[in-house]
Design an enzyme around this catalytic site. Sequence first.
Site, PDB file in Angstrom:
ATOM      1  N   ASP A 138      41.194  52.125  41.804  1.00 16.44           N
ATOM      2  CA  ASP A 138      41.549  51.754  40.431  1.00 16.44           C
ATOM      3  C   ASP A 138      40.395  52.140  39.515  1.00 16.44           C
ATOM      4  O   ASP A 138      39.290  52.431  39.977  1.00 16.44           O
ATOM      5  CB  ASP A 138      41.810  50.238  40.330  1.00 16.44           C
ATOM      6  CG  ASP A 138      42.166  49.810  38.915  1.00 16.44           C
ATOM      7  OD1 ASP A 138      43.015  50.465  38.289  1.00 16.44           O
ATOM      8  OD2 ASP A 138      41.578  48.831  38.420  1.00 16.44           O
ATOM      9  N   SER A 139      40.662  52.087  38.217  1.00 14.78           N
ATOM     10  CA  SER A 139      39.612  52.348  37.234  1.00 14.78           C
ATOM     11  C   SER A 139      38.562  51.231  37.229  1.00 14.78           C
ATOM     12  O   SER A 139      37.486  51.398  36.677  1.00 14.78           O
ATOM     13  CB  SER A 139      40.226  52.458  35.839  1.00 14.78           C
ATOM     14  OG  SER A 139      40.780  51.204  35.471  1.00 14.78           O
TER      15      SER A 139
ATOM     16  N   TYR B 154      40.573  53.726  31.837  1.00 21.07           N
ATOM     17  CA  TYR B 154      41.213  55.039  31.927  1.00 21.07           C
ATOM     18  C   TYR B 154      42.269  55.226  30.829  1.00 21.07           C
ATOM     19  O   TYR B 154      42.608  56.345  30.482  1.00 21.07           O
ATOM     20  CB  TYR B 154      41.921  55.194  33.286  1.00 21.07           C
ATOM     21  CG  TYR B 154      41.047  55.593  34.455  1.00 21.07           C
ATOM     22  CD1 TYR B 154      39.660  55.625  34.363  1.00 21.07           C
ATOM     23  CD2 TYR B 154      41.636  55.956  35.671  1.00 21.07           C
ATOM     24  CE1 TYR B 154      38.876  55.995  35.457  1.00 21.07           C
ATOM     25  CE2 TYR B 154      40.865  56.332  36.759  1.00 21.07           C
ATOM     26  CZ  TYR B 154      39.482  56.343  36.656  1.00 21.07           C
ATOM     27  OH  TYR B 154      38.727  56.727  37.736  1.00 21.07           O
ATOM     28  N   GLY B 155      42.804  54.123  30.330  1.00 20.21           N
ATOM     29  CA  GLY B 155      43.946  54.171  29.398  1.00 20.21           C
ATOM     30  C   GLY B 155      43.795  55.152  28.245  1.00 20.21           C
ATOM     31  O   GLY B 155      44.702  55.935  27.981  1.00 20.21           O
TER      32      GLY B 155
ATOM     33  N   CYS C 152      46.399  51.906  39.995  1.00 20.54           N
ATOM     34  CA  CYS C 152      46.128  52.041  38.561  1.00 20.54           C
ATOM     35  C   CYS C 152      47.342  52.733  37.977  1.00 20.54           C
ATOM     36  O   CYS C 152      47.712  53.828  38.420  1.00 20.54           O
ATOM     37  CB  CYS C 152      44.873  52.903  38.383  1.00 20.54           C
ATOM     38  SG  CYS C 152      44.570  53.425  36.687  1.00 20.54           S
ATOM     39  N   ASN C 153      47.993  52.072  37.014  1.00 18.46           N
ATOM     40  CA  ASN C 153      49.207  52.657  36.454  1.00 18.46           C
ATOM     41  C   ASN C 153      48.927  53.973  35.730  1.00 18.46           C
ATOM     42  O   ASN C 153      49.709  54.921  35.814  1.00 18.46           O
ATOM     43  CB  ASN C 153      49.857  51.674  35.473  1.00 18.46           C
ATOM     44  CG  ASN C 153      50.596  50.559  36.185  1.00 18.46           C
ATOM     45  OD1 ASN C 153      51.791  50.649  36.401  1.00 18.46           O
ATOM     46  ND2 ASN C 153      49.895  49.501  36.564  1.00 18.46           N
ATOM     47  N   THR C 154      47.796  54.018  35.008  1.00 15.03           N
ATOM     48  CA  THR C 154      47.481  55.228  34.249  1.00 15.03           C
ATOM     49  C   THR C 154      47.341  56.413  35.207  1.00 15.03           C
ATOM     50  O   THR C 154      47.894  57.496  34.974  1.00 15.03           O
ATOM     51  CB  THR C 154      46.169  55.027  33.467  1.00 15.03           C
ATOM     52  OG1 THR C 154      46.188  53.753  32.816  1.00 15.03           O
ATOM     53  CG2 THR C 154      45.972  56.116  32.438  1.00 15.03           C
TER      54      THR C 154
ATOM     55  N   GLU D  38      37.839  43.552  32.245  1.00 15.74           N
ATOM     56  CA  GLU D  38      36.644  44.118  32.888  1.00 15.74           C
ATOM     57  C   GLU D  38      35.380  43.327  32.525  1.00 15.74           C
ATOM     58  O   GLU D  38      34.389  43.384  33.231  1.00 15.74           O
ATOM     59  CB  GLU D  38      36.470  45.600  32.518  1.00 15.74           C
ATOM     60  CG  GLU D  38      37.479  46.538  33.197  1.00 15.74           C
ATOM     61  CD  GLU D  38      37.261  46.706  34.711  1.00 15.74           C
ATOM     62  OE1 GLU D  38      36.139  46.487  35.194  1.00 15.74           O
ATOM     63  OE2 GLU D  38      38.248  47.043  35.406  1.00 15.74           O
TER      64      GLU D  38
ATOM     65  N   CYS E  13      50.214  47.445  34.212  1.00 17.77           N
ATOM     66  CA  CYS E  13      48.786  47.738  34.370  1.00 17.77           C
ATOM     67  C   CYS E  13      48.285  46.708  35.359  1.00 17.77           C
ATOM     68  O   CYS E  13      48.569  45.508  35.211  1.00 17.77           O
ATOM     69  CB  CYS E  13      48.056  47.599  33.033  1.00 17.77           C
ATOM     70  SG  CYS E  13      46.255  47.744  33.192  1.00 17.77           S
ATOM     71  N   THR E  14      47.570  47.159  36.371  1.00 20.89           N
ATOM     72  CA  THR E  14      47.164  46.222  37.425  1.00 20.89           C
ATOM     73  C   THR E  14      46.110  45.225  36.936  1.00 20.89           C
ATOM     74  O   THR E  14      45.813  44.257  37.629  1.00 20.89           O
ATOM     75  CB  THR E  14      46.664  46.967  38.676  1.00 20.89           C
ATOM     76  OG1 THR E  14      45.687  47.939  38.299  1.00 20.89           O
ATOM     77  CG2 THR E  14      47.815  47.657  39.389  1.00 20.89           C
ATOM     78  N   HIS E  15      45.540  45.458  35.754  1.00 21.88           N
ATOM     79  CA  HIS E  15      44.627  44.463  35.185  1.00 21.88           C
ATOM     80  C   HIS E  15      45.369  43.248  34.613  1.00 21.88           C
ATOM     81  O   HIS E  15      44.776  42.185  34.450  1.00 21.88           O
ATOM     82  CB  HIS E  15      43.800  45.076  34.041  1.00 21.88           C
ATOM     83  CG  HIS E  15      42.713  46.011  34.496  1.00 21.88           C
ATOM     84  ND1 HIS E  15      42.959  47.279  34.943  1.00 21.88           N
ATOM     85  CD2 HIS E  15      41.365  45.843  34.560  1.00 21.88           C
ATOM     86  CE1 HIS E  15      41.803  47.860  35.257  1.00 21.88           C
ATOM     87  NE2 HIS E  15      40.823  47.020  35.040  1.00 21.88           N
TER      88      HIS E  15
END
Lengths: 269, 269
Positions: B9-10, B41-42, B72-74, B151, B183-185
């Site tokens: 992931d980012s 990353y978005g 990471c979806n992006t 983050e 978004c995994t966040h």
Amino acid sequence: MQQAIAILDSGVGGLTVAKEVMRQLPQEKIIYFGDTARTPYGPRSAEEVIRFTHQIVDYLLQFQPKMIVIACNTATAVAMEEIRSRLSVPVVGVIHPGARAAIKTTRNHVVGVIGTEGTIYSRAYEVALRQISPQIQVMSLACPRFVPLVERGMFRSDHTRHVVASSLEPLRQVPMDCLILGCTHYPYLSDIIGDVMGPGVTLISSADETAREISTILYHKGMLATSSNYPVHQFFCSGDPWMFKQIAQSWLGEQIKVTPVVWQVPNII
Amino acid sequence: MQQAIAILDSGVGGLTVAKEVMRQLPQEKIIYFGDTARTPYGPRSAEEVIRFTHQIVDYLLQFQPKMIVIACNTATAVAMEEIRSRLSVPVVGVIHPGARAAIKTTRNHVVGVIGTEGTIYSRAYEVALRQISPQIQVMSLACPRFVPLVERGMFRSDHTRHVVASSLEPLRQVPMDCLILGCTHYPYLSDIIGDVMGPGVTLISSADETAREISTILYHKGMLATSSNYPVHQFFCSGDPWMFKQIAQSWLGEQIKVTPVVWQVPNII
């Protein structure tokens, strides 16, 4: 011609899978086979269930389906691996999808399973659950009286309510937080089962979960239907088509055509 | 040596997937990479995200993982197909599992999606949803302010609550019955998002669904871990490991060791 998903069951139980496939994958064509002449499979020997399942799969292969779905827990428990090993098309059963959904759902690691005698005595859910998550405790109960009620269309009668309540009595005091409906016939009775088990127990329908798993596998194999035309499904049954059609139309909420299939060697309990 | 599932992931977002994999597949070993030096990353170009993703995958391949999970979806939206085509191990992204769960959940066929700018402008969810179920209406909204809050570990502050409420305002009047956390966040903020959207909107965590899909694919490929020993996971991040470790330990509820990885050519916005 669009290749279909072939779904088979001992009777009308697999229609709970078919309905979910229609809802979750509306572009996919279904060919359904219900072996209503020989239902229920639950009390039969494994050898007999294996033989019947091979026979139905052979019948369905004439339509060149892109996938075979064994939408019967009893047949999945005893015949799936053998069927899978002899076919090149993907073969999906109903036990692992339900097991995976239960693992996702449970928080206290106590999972109940109800099914036919054949399914419960095979211990297939226990193996599937503990293969993935060894700390899970599984409480299993055979409910042999449920399938015949469903095959007669008795989903809501007082008699059915009484049978369900008394059958599930041994599970009432078990501290499970989810219960796998380990027979594709049981979603027809899910309102009653839910009332009996109470709001603290989440019911896991292997039918719903199997439809999602079919979607996952078709996607990963690049086999999803691409046409946006809505498909015409086909239904076959080995017994009297009248009762099958009544139950199917009521459950699916649409008119269907049912083609009776007569086995050359009938085999009825 | 047990082959691991590699998750990237980012930053800390993919830990929502990792946590669910630990819960649903407790015997599987995980190797996790968070590219915290280059998060988020978005807002980055597709070309840049693709380059970063290849770089991380190359790093992870040294461990000979049995599966790569782009958590990471992006990165899934722009890089997954290319990564998949060059690797022989299965590659799982987070977009299709979330899409399939939404199709299973929605009853009114109106599905909301929130994600980073990169994910939303790629229209990847819309394509995934409508490929399977053309009648679904998709309402998408980019929420670029969420990832930086996560983050920094700000999951529950008043400021975060304000940002979430004001960001989601455009979706409040849309008659959706489910909302994909694309978004995994975002599962870190799910309590607040749930409060804002109200009880009529079911939140779909692509993290939970991806873990189940990993389980499905490992099973169908005969690749599930067979050891009943609990594995020791490994964590890597490209930025300062201190904050990563704080967030990871709090989210996963266990002590972990984090190994910092220094990219030879740092690339920080």
